[in-house]
Design a protein around this motif. Structure first.
Motif, PDB file in Angstrom:
ATOM      1  N   ALA A  74      38.986  15.452 -16.353  1.00 39.77           N
ATOM      2  CA  ALA A  74      39.355  14.024 -16.481  1.00 39.77           C
ATOM      3  C   ALA A  74      39.625  13.513 -15.115  1.00 39.77           C
ATOM      4  CB  ALA A  74      40.592  13.705 -17.435  1.00 39.77           C
ATOM      5  N   SER A  78      39.381  10.182  -9.812  1.00 37.19           N
ATOM      6  CA  SER A  78      40.694   9.818  -9.282  1.00 37.19           C
ATOM      7  C   SER A  78      40.858   9.373  -8.038  1.00 37.19           C
ATOM      8  CB  SER A  78      41.780  10.666  -9.905  1.00 37.19           C
ATOM      9  OG  SER A  78      41.646  11.890  -9.298  1.00 37.19           O
ATOM     10  N   ARG A  87      45.013   9.626 -15.728  1.00 37.17           N
ATOM     11  CA  ARG A  87      43.843   9.969 -16.470  1.00 37.17           C
ATOM     12  C   ARG A  87      43.995  11.293 -17.118  1.00 37.17           C
ATOM     13  NH1 ARG A  87      38.939   7.522 -14.272  1.00 37.17           N
ATOM     14  NH2 ARG A  87      39.524   5.996 -12.720  1.00 37.17           N
ATOM     15  N   GLN A  91      43.565  11.235 -21.479  1.00 38.64           N
ATOM     16  CA  GLN A  91      42.425  11.872 -21.882  1.00 38.64           C
ATOM     17  C   GLN A  91      42.960  13.178 -22.802  1.00 38.64           C
ATOM     18  OE1 GLN A  91      39.083  10.947 -21.986  1.00 38.64           O
ATOM     19  NE2 GLN A  91      40.174   9.021 -20.935  1.00 38.64           N
ATOM     20  N   ASP A 117      39.127   5.803 -18.543  1.00 40.67           N
ATOM     21  CA  ASP A 117      37.904   6.443 -18.172  1.00 40.67           C
ATOM     22  C   ASP A 117      36.592   5.547 -17.847  1.00 40.67           C
ATOM     23  OD1 ASP A 117      37.639   5.419 -20.746  1.00 40.67           O
ATOM     24  OD2 ASP A 117      36.867   7.402 -21.509  1.00 40.67           O
TER      25      ASP A 117
END
Length: 257
Positions: A74, A78, A87, A91, A117
């Motif tokens: 996820a 980033s 994130r 997620q 996302d």
């Protein structure tokens, strides 16, 4: 007939006991932290301080390896540890399930909506230039996560999102509270998703990841002192806190998979 009656009576008790035990486990695993030293003033400040008060703030944390956070699927896009944790949390299975349920009721489809996302991530504005809404409109981004610098007292900024309770629902409970009903509904609140400065533990770099919640209530002068004004019942508050701990636990467990 007797056995059927026993099942009907015992089932709610068994469910209640199971929830109680589950909450005990989460409360032991994630004890409450001090809001003053573990959250920002923005989280603790009501949306409208002139007519609202922030009745309580809850914050919980866990320690995770930096490598596990940076390498989580996820977090692949980033830009900072703050962004990576945000994130990862959004997620997680629990939050995505909640987002899908919201989507089912709001759009008729069990889709999670924007959970950070997209290419825009947790930016303040969406592709149309409007305030970014997450989880099918349930949350609004108030502050984006940033890398910042740990050399400054403020450090990197954490993700801050807000949510609001329907005025119709809130005003209904305020009205019946005026006739003696012992509880009221909150106006809304905020969540903060933050990460500590990395530090060494058992020879590896780790961070403390946090999830915090703040609840705002309207100030009702007729109810007297602020600390004695009506809020949600204690059992409901415990469920709220238990769910916050469950959200954190879900994300942390997925980092450990």
């Amino acid at each position: 007939m007797a056995s059927r009656r026993f099942i009907l009576l015992s089932s709610p008790l068994a469910i209640g006991y199971g929830i109680h035990q589950g909450l005990n486990i989460l409360e032991s695993k994630y004890p409450a932290l001090s809001p003053d030293s573990n959250t920002s003033s923005a989280l603790r400040t009501p949306s409208n301080p002139t007519i609202q008060r922030c009745a309580y703030v809850d914050v919980y944390s866990a320690r995770v390896p930096v490598k596990a956070l940076e390498s989580h699927p996820a977090a692949k896009n980033s830009k900072s540890l703050q962004d990576a944790w945000a994130r990862t949390l959004f997620q997680s299975r629990v939050l995505r399930t909640e987002a899908r349920l919201i989507g089912l009721f709001t759009t008729g489809r069990p889709t999670p909506g924007d959970t950070g996302d997209t290419p825009g991530g947790f930016s303040l504005r969406d592709e149309e230039g409007e305030q970014r809404k997450l989880m099918n409109g349930m949350l609004s981004v108030e502050r984006s996560p940033s890398s910042g610098s740990w050399l400054f007292m403020s450090g990197p900024s954490a993700l801050l999102v807000s949510w609001k309770v329907s005025d119709i629902a809130r005003e209904f409970f305020e009205k019946i509270a005026g006739y003696g009903y012992p509880w009221r509904l909150m106006s809304g609140g905020r969540h903060e998703v933050s990460v500590s400065k990395p530090f060494k533990e058992e020879g590896r770099q780790v961070v403390e990841v946090r999830f915090a919640s703040a609840h705002d209530y309207e100030i009702i002068p007729d109810e007297g002192e602020l600390e004695k004004q009506k809020v949600i019942p204690a059992w409901s508050g415990r469920l709220h806190r238990g769910f916050a701990r469950l959200i954190l636990d879900s994300a942390v467990r997925e980092l450990q998979d």
